[in-house]
Design a protein around this motif. Sequence first.
Motif, PDB file in Angstrom:
ATOM      1  N   LEU A 139       3.902   0.132   3.893  1.00 34.51           N
ATOM      2  CA  LEU A 139       5.715   0.083   3.956  1.00 34.51           C
ATOM      3  C   LEU A 139       5.204  -1.737   4.558  1.00 34.51           C
ATOM      4  O   LEU A 139       6.100  -2.053   3.895  1.00 34.51           O
ATOM      5  CB  LEU A 139       5.973   0.678   4.839  1.00 34.51           C
ATOM      6  CG  LEU A 139       5.952   2.010   5.428  1.00 34.51           C
ATOM      7  CD1 LEU A 139       6.368   2.893   6.569  1.00 34.51           C
ATOM      8  CD2 LEU A 139       7.060   2.337   3.683  1.00 34.51           C
ATOM      9  N   GLN A 140       5.069  -2.457   5.262  1.00 33.13           N
ATOM     10  CA  GLN A 140       4.895  -4.159   5.218  1.00 33.13           C
ATOM     11  C   GLN A 140       4.448  -4.598   3.738  1.00 33.13           C
ATOM     12  O   GLN A 140       5.230  -5.394   3.707  1.00 33.13           O
ATOM     13  CB  GLN A 140       3.746  -4.395   6.651  1.00 33.13           C
ATOM     14  CG  GLN A 140       4.350  -5.983   6.947  1.00 33.13           C
ATOM     15  CD  GLN A 140       5.770  -5.729   7.229  1.00 33.13           C
ATOM     16  OE1 GLN A 140       6.123  -5.219   8.327  1.00 33.13           O
ATOM     17  NE2 GLN A 140       6.497  -7.078   6.169  1.00 33.13           N
ATOM     18  N   ASN A 141       4.043  -4.352   3.805  1.00 27.48           N
ATOM     19  CA  ASN A 141       3.443  -4.932   2.025  1.00 27.48           C
ATOM     20  C   ASN A 141       4.635  -5.105   0.883  1.00 27.48           C
ATOM     21  O   ASN A 141       5.093  -5.579   0.694  1.00 27.48           O
ATOM     22  CB  ASN A 141       2.049  -4.461   1.462  1.00 27.48           C
ATOM     23  CG  ASN A 141       1.900  -5.104   0.273  1.00 27.48           C
ATOM     24  OD1 ASN A 141       1.648  -6.339   0.107  1.00 27.48           O
ATOM     25  ND2 ASN A 141       1.483  -4.691  -0.502  1.00 27.48           N
ATOM     26  N   ALA A 142       4.959  -3.521   1.150  1.00 27.88           N
ATOM     27  CA  ALA A 142       6.142  -3.248   0.763  1.00 27.88           C
ATOM     28  C   ALA A 142       7.736  -3.829   0.794  1.00 27.88           C
ATOM     29  O   ALA A 142       8.051  -4.958   0.045  1.00 27.88           O
ATOM     30  CB  ALA A 142       6.453  -1.744   0.250  1.00 27.88           C
ATOM     31  N   GLU A 150      -2.876   7.271   5.998  1.00 22.60           N
ATOM     32  CA  GLU A 150      -2.931   7.524   6.810  1.00 22.60           C
ATOM     33  C   GLU A 150      -2.845   6.523   7.776  1.00 22.60           C
ATOM     34  O   GLU A 150      -2.779   6.717   8.927  1.00 22.60           O
ATOM     35  CB  GLU A 150      -5.131   6.995   6.743  1.00 22.60           C
ATOM     36  CG  GLU A 150      -5.534   9.076   5.641  1.00 22.60           C
ATOM     37  CD  GLU A 150      -7.104   8.426   5.747  1.00 22.60           C
ATOM     38  OE1 GLU A 150      -7.798   7.050   6.882  1.00 22.60           O
ATOM     39  OE2 GLU A 150      -7.750   8.818   5.551  1.00 22.60           O
ATOM     40  N   ASP A 151      -2.176   5.371   7.195  1.00 24.18           N
ATOM     41  CA  ASP A 151      -1.779   4.210   8.418  1.00 24.18           C
ATOM     42  C   ASP A 151      -0.428   3.974   7.199  1.00 24.18           C
ATOM     43  O   ASP A 151      -0.847   2.884   6.715  1.00 24.18           O
ATOM     44  CB  ASP A 151      -2.711   3.451   8.604  1.00 24.18           C
ATOM     45  CG  ASP A 151      -2.537   2.381   9.804  1.00 24.18           C
ATOM     46  OD1 ASP A 151      -0.782   2.772  10.018  1.00 24.18           O
ATOM     47  OD2 ASP A 151      -2.577   1.064  10.006  1.00 24.18           O
ATOM     48  N   ALA A 152       0.343   4.237   8.140  1.00 25.66           N
ATOM     49  CA  ALA A 152       1.767   3.968   6.571  1.00 25.66           C
ATOM     50  C   ALA A 152       2.031   2.510   7.121  1.00 25.66           C
ATOM     51  O   ALA A 152       3.226   1.959   5.583  1.00 25.66           O
ATOM     52  CB  ALA A 152       2.964   4.845   6.772  1.00 25.66           C
TER      53      ALA A 152
END
Length: 65
Positions: free
Chosen positions: A45-48, A39-41
């Motif tokens: 992505l930031q965590n990854a 829903e909110d990438a």
Amino acid sequence: MTRVVVTRASHQAGELRKALEESGYEVLELPVIEILGPEDADPVLQNAFDRLDEYDWLVVTSVNT
């Protein structure tokens, strides 16, 4: 007539289906996946990205977004 089952997502099967039909195959579409993004990438992505040093490999497996 030879039948071919195309298992790609429906929105991606068109070109393959057309090429197969033009070659004389009967094509059955049976999508076995559904491609959905988070829903909110951004947070995902930031965590990854923040944890890249924890990984040994980075693998990109698909052009699907």
